[in-house]
Enzyme design. Structure first.
Site, mmCIF file in Angstrom:
data_model
loop_
_atom_site.group_PDB
_atom_site.id
_atom_site.type_symbol
_atom_site.label_atom_id
_atom_site.label_comp_id
_atom_site.label_asym_id
_atom_site.label_seq_id
_atom_site.Cartn_x
_atom_site.Cartn_y
_atom_site.Cartn_z
ATOM 1 N N SER A 131 0.812 -1.228 0.000
ATOM 2 C CA SER A 131 0.000 0.000 0.000
ATOM 3 C C SER A 131 0.841 1.272 0.000
ATOM 4 O O SER A 131 1.910 1.333 0.620
ATOM 5 C CB SER A 131 -0.873 -0.015 1.254
ATOM 6 N N GLU A 133 0.170 3.645 1.714
ATOM 7 C CA GLU A 133 0.191 4.071 3.118
ATOM 8 C C GLU A 133 1.576 3.783 3.735
ATOM 9 O O GLU A 133 1.951 4.404 4.726
ATOM 10 C CB GLU A 133 -0.930 3.323 3.865
ATOM 11 N N TYR A 154 -1.505 0.280 10.583
ATOM 12 C CA TYR A 154 -1.781 -0.388 9.309
ATOM 13 C C TYR A 154 -0.565 -0.275 8.380
ATOM 14 O O TYR A 154 -0.099 -1.256 7.802
ATOM 15 C CB TYR A 154 -3.020 0.253 8.658
HETATM 16 P P1 NAP Z 1 -11.584 -4.435 1.740
HETATM 17 O O1 NAP Z 1 -12.713 -4.059 0.847
HETATM 18 O O2 NAP Z 1 -11.562 -3.933 3.137
HETATM 19 O O3 NAP Z 1 -11.528 -6.045 1.761
HETATM 20 C C1 NAP Z 1 -10.744 -6.743 2.703
HETATM 21 C C2 NAP Z 1 -10.989 -8.217 2.527
HETATM 22 O O4 NAP Z 1 -10.205 -8.933 3.489
HETATM 23 C C3 NAP Z 1 -12.460 -8.655 2.752
HETATM 24 O O5 NAP Z 1 -12.770 -9.683 1.874
HETATM 25 C C4 NAP Z 1 -12.408 -9.165 4.187
HETATM 26 O O6 NAP Z 1 -13.419 -10.102 4.481
HETATM 27 C C5 NAP Z 1 -11.051 -9.856 4.172
HETATM 28 N N1 NAP Z 1 -10.518 -10.119 5.500
HETATM 29 C C6 NAP Z 1 -10.330 -9.238 6.516
HETATM 30 N N2 NAP Z 1 -9.820 -9.862 7.582
HETATM 31 C C7 NAP Z 1 -9.681 -11.173 7.240
HETATM 32 C C8 NAP Z 1 -9.222 -12.320 7.925
HETATM 33 N N3 NAP Z 1 -8.791 -12.274 9.190
HETATM 34 N N4 NAP Z 1 -9.201 -13.513 7.266
HETATM 35 C C9 NAP Z 1 -9.673 -13.593 5.994
HETATM 36 N N5 NAP Z 1 -10.125 -12.542 5.308
HETATM 37 C C10 NAP Z 1 -10.134 -11.333 5.920
HETATM 38 O O7 NAP Z 1 -10.192 -4.018 1.079
HETATM 39 P P2 NAP Z 1 -9.858 -3.642 -0.453
HETATM 40 O O8 NAP Z 1 -10.041 -2.186 -0.628
HETATM 41 O O9 NAP Z 1 -10.518 -4.591 -1.352
HETATM 42 O O10 NAP Z 1 -8.274 -3.883 -0.457
HETATM 43 C C11 NAP Z 1 -7.725 -5.154 -0.763
HETATM 44 C C12 NAP Z 1 -6.306 -5.224 -0.230
HETATM 45 O O11 NAP Z 1 -5.515 -4.187 -0.833
HETATM 46 C C13 NAP Z 1 -6.169 -5.027 1.263
HETATM 47 O O12 NAP Z 1 -5.086 -5.816 1.688
HETATM 48 C C14 NAP Z 1 -5.812 -3.560 1.407
HETATM 49 O O13 NAP Z 1 -5.104 -3.344 2.604
HETATM 50 C C15 NAP Z 1 -4.943 -3.363 0.182
HETATM 51 N N6 NAP Z 1 -4.913 -2.015 -0.390
HETATM 52 C C16 NAP Z 1 -6.076 -1.382 -0.699
HETATM 53 C C17 NAP Z 1 -6.034 -0.130 -1.306
HETATM 54 C C18 NAP Z 1 -7.290 0.604 -1.672
HETATM 55 O O14 NAP Z 1 -7.216 1.807 -1.918
HETATM 56 N N7 NAP Z 1 -8.413 -0.076 -1.782
HETATM 57 C C19 NAP Z 1 -4.783 0.459 -1.596
HETATM 58 C C20 NAP Z 1 -3.631 -0.238 -1.279
HETATM 59 C C21 NAP Z 1 -3.693 -1.487 -0.687
HETATM 60 P P3 NAP Z 1 -14.911 -9.620 4.945
HETATM 61 O O15 NAP Z 1 -15.635 -9.236 3.671
HETATM 62 O O16 NAP Z 1 -15.458 -10.819 5.606
HETATM 63 O O17 NAP Z 1 -14.711 -8.445 5.862
HETATM 64 O O1 G4F Z 2 -10.590 6.840 2.662
HETATM 65 P P1 G4F Z 2 -9.598 6.733 3.741
HETATM 66 O O2 G4F Z 2 -10.028 6.116 5.010
HETATM 67 O O3 G4F Z 2 -8.334 5.998 3.105
HETATM 68 P P2 G4F Z 2 -6.792 5.894 3.538
HETATM 69 O O4 G4F Z 2 -6.596 6.172 4.962
HETATM 70 O O5 G4F Z 2 -5.998 6.718 2.575
HETATM 71 O O6 G4F Z 2 -6.511 4.333 3.319
HETATM 72 C C1 G4F Z 2 -6.929 3.679 2.127
HETATM 73 O O7 G4F Z 2 -5.919 3.801 1.162
HETATM 74 C C2 G4F Z 2 -4.682 3.115 1.476
HETATM 75 C C3 G4F Z 2 -3.716 3.382 0.312
HETATM 76 O O8 G4F Z 2 -2.995 4.545 0.551
HETATM 77 C C4 G4F Z 2 -4.980 1.650 1.648
HETATM 78 F F1 G4F Z 2 -3.833 0.962 1.855
HETATM 79 C C5 G4F Z 2 -5.956 1.452 2.791
HETATM 80 O O9 G4F Z 2 -6.270 0.056 2.906
HETATM 81 C C6 G4F Z 2 -7.239 2.216 2.471
HETATM 82 O O10 G4F Z 2 -7.849 1.600 1.384
HETATM 83 O O11 G4F Z 2 -9.025 8.205 4.090
HETATM 84 C C7 G4F Z 2 -8.495 9.049 3.105
HETATM 85 C C8 G4F Z 2 -8.243 10.421 3.718
HETATM 86 C C9 G4F Z 2 -7.465 10.369 5.024
HETATM 87 O O12 G4F Z 2 -6.470 11.364 5.003
HETATM 88 C C10 G4F Z 2 -8.483 10.701 6.106
HETATM 89 O O13 G4F Z 2 -7.961 11.360 7.245
HETATM 90 O O14 G4F Z 2 -9.499 11.004 4.054
HETATM 91 C C11 G4F Z 2 -9.417 11.602 5.321
HETATM 92 N N1 G4F Z 2 -10.767 11.696 5.893
HETATM 93 C C12 G4F Z 2 -11.413 12.857 6.180
HETATM 94 N N2 G4F Z 2 -12.594 12.606 6.714
HETATM 95 C C13 G4F Z 2 -11.553 10.677 6.242
HETATM 96 C C14 G4F Z 2 -12.718 11.241 6.759
HETATM 97 N N3 G4F Z 2 -11.391 9.336 6.146
HETATM 98 C C15 G4F Z 2 -12.409 8.536 6.571
HETATM 99 N N4 G4F Z 2 -12.288 7.194 6.451
HETATM 100 N N5 G4F Z 2 -13.563 9.060 7.102
HETATM 101 C C16 G4F Z 2 -13.770 10.407 7.227
HETATM 102 O O15 G4F Z 2 -14.801 10.864 7.710
#
Ligand code: NAP
Ligand code: G4F
Length: 398
Positions: A131, A133, A154
């Site tokens: 990520s 992050e 995280y």
């Molecule tokens: P998400 O929607 O939160 O999905 C997370 C998945 O992991 C869900 O299927 C969840 O199952 C499963 N999970 C959580 N805890 C588990 C456990 N203990 N054992 C088995 N499965 C578990 O996340 P996403 O946005 O699709 O992201 C996918 C991956 O990419 C994650 O690793 C995230 O950290 C990483 N990532 C995401 C972003 C982004 O912007 N989306 C960016 C960089 C990296 P349930 O449905 O049962 O909760």
């Molecule tokens: O949408 P966010 O919660 O995403 P964040 O923290 O960037 O993390 C996501 O992206 C990562 C990749 O860089 C992934 F690895 C991670 O798994 C996840 O998918 O927050 C985005 C920004 C933050 O700066 C937060 O402080 O939005 C700001 N924010 C402002 N108000 C908020 C809110 N975030 C959330 N969740 N809720 C609010 O009300």
């Protein structure tokens, strides 16, 4: 021969798009799902087929990323050609509340899987969902050479997992890669991530179901892309002969405030910001009635009749149009984080050069896709409720 892929986190945003993508490519997709007391397969229900059907290409197994015995069994029995490890406690704000749990699932989970592969002795390709992050407060633009300075439990867990992938790659010759993905969103995004929280609330405000949206830090900048584009990059990484790590991003960065402004504008609402810090408010400056659109149902100011008592709790009560001066957005300091990542902007030139990957959807279109989808979904729900109401009324008249 049909390729077999194992996807952990298949019920999540990315897992669901990746499963669709791989099925489309003719793969057999095997997914790990958690047992839960309610169904958690909403995002993949549309591609699920009866496993009794011999032609079924999507197969699901109960398991958890904290259960190494089950992981070893699955890997040995499925013998996947490719493993996409997406399961994680993926919410950054929540990771401050549950740092130990996040370390166990998001960090150690990767080690369990890598070691299960090593012990089972199978040859497979491994993708780790790393990520942006992890970059924390390293200045932008961030690429594969940028140092990691994580600013959340995280982020720290993901850095640990990143290094375990490198160790298993170099120590055991595994074809294992880190995809360092910047934020990517879609209508399937979890509802507590900021983009979905905004577009969902906007739809509810527009249809009169919600009055206000509470947010945290409006100044944070993110490089937001579109999830279906990003899952293609995951697949491309595993098709290379040499295992390498890649940054995947759009290269464009915008603040949370810009996201809010654009989303509300797209729905015909111009916002004005007044006050500062925790006292800042987003106020209606003007409403473009043509763009805002008021469905006839919305103007009816429907009362909830007694025949509704057994209907779903989210009853979409109608509401008249917004007025200039209405406060739609307020700040709730509970959404501030103990540490913030202020500025993410990815440089994905390596992916462009070596994978020939480029994002198709950029910021403006992403916002529109998410707003339109949430409004459409809510309007559909309202239409269903209208039909149910009519049915309930006609029944009570019989
Ligand atoms: P998400 O929607 O939160 O999905 C997370 C998945 O992991 C869900 O299927 C969840 O199952 C499963 N999970 C959580 N805890 C588990 C456990 N203990 N054992 C088995 N499965 C578990 O996340 P996403 O946005 O699709 O992201 C996918 C991956 O990419 C994650 O690793 C995230 O950290 C990483 N990532 C995401 C972003 C982004 O912007 N989306 C960016 C960089 C990296 P349930 O449905 O049962 O909760
Ligand atoms: O949408 P966010 O919660 O995403 P964040 O923290 O960037 O993390 C996501 O992206 C990562 C990749 O860089 C992934 F690895 C991670 O798994 C996840 O998918 O927050 C985005 C920004 C933050 O700066 C937060 O402080 O939005 C700001 N924010 C402002 N108000 C908020 C809110 N975030 C959330 N969740 N809720 C609010 O009300």
């Amino acid at each position: 021969m049909t390729k077999r892929a194992l996807i952990t986190g298949i019920t999540g945003q990315d897992g669901s798009y990746l499963a669709e993508f791989l099925l489309e490519k003719g793969y057999e997709a095997h997914g790990l799902i958690r047992r839960s007391s309610t169904f958690n397969t909403d995002r993949i229900d549309h591609i699920y087929t009866d496993p009794h059907d011999a032609k079924s290409k999507l197969l699901l197994y109960y398991g958890d990323i904290t259960d190494s015995g089950q992981l070893t069994n699955l890997i040995y029995n499925i013998q996947p050609d490719e493993i996409y490890h997406l399961a994680a406690q993926s919410h950054v704000r929540v990771s401050f509340d549950m740092p130990e749990f996040t370390g166990d699932v998001t960090g150690l989970g990767t080690t369990r899987l890598l070691d299960a592969i090593r012990r089972s002795g199978i040859k497979t390709r491994f993708y780790q969902a790393s990520s942006s992050e992890m970059f924390g407060d390293s200045p932008p633009p961030q690429n594969e050479e940028t140092p990691f300075k994580p600013r959340s439990p995280y982020g720290a867990a993901k850095v640990y997992a990143y290094w375990m992938v490198k160790n298993y790659r170099e120590g055991y010759g595994m074809l294992a890669v880190n995809g360092i993905l910047f934020n990517h969103e879609s209508p399937r995004r979890g509802e507590t991530f900021v983009t979905k929280k905004i577009t969902r609330a906007l739809a509810r405000i527009k249809l009169g179901v919600q009055d206000k949206l509470y947010l945290g830090n409006l100044e944070a900048k993110r490089d937001w892309g579109y999830a279906p584009d990003f899952v293609e990059a995951m697949w491309l990484m595993l098709q290379q002969d040499e295992p390498e790590d890649y940054v995947i991003a759009t290269g464009e960065t915008h603040s949370v405030r810009e996201f809010v402004n654009l989303a509300f504008n797209h729905a015909g609402i111009e916002l004005e910001w007044r006050g500062s810090g925790a006292y800042e408010k987003g106020i209606v400056a003007s409403v473009d009635s043509k763009q805002y659109g008021v469905s006839s149902v919305q103007n009816k100011n429907l009362e909830k009749p007694s025949a509704y008592s057994s209907l779903p709790t989210v009853y979409l009560s109608g509401k008249s149009q917004l007025k200039v001066g209405d406060v739609l957005i307020e700040i709730d300091p509970r959404y501030f984080r103990p540490l913030e990542v202020e500025f993410l902007q990815g440089d994905a030139s390596k992916a462009k050069k070596k994978l020939n990957w480029e994002p198709k959807v950029k910021f403006r279109d992403l916002v529109k896709i998410m707003v339109d989808e949430d409004i459409k979904d809510l309007e559909e729900m309202r239409r269903c409720q209208d039909v149910i109401r009519k049915l309930a009324n006609s029944k009570s008249m019989q």
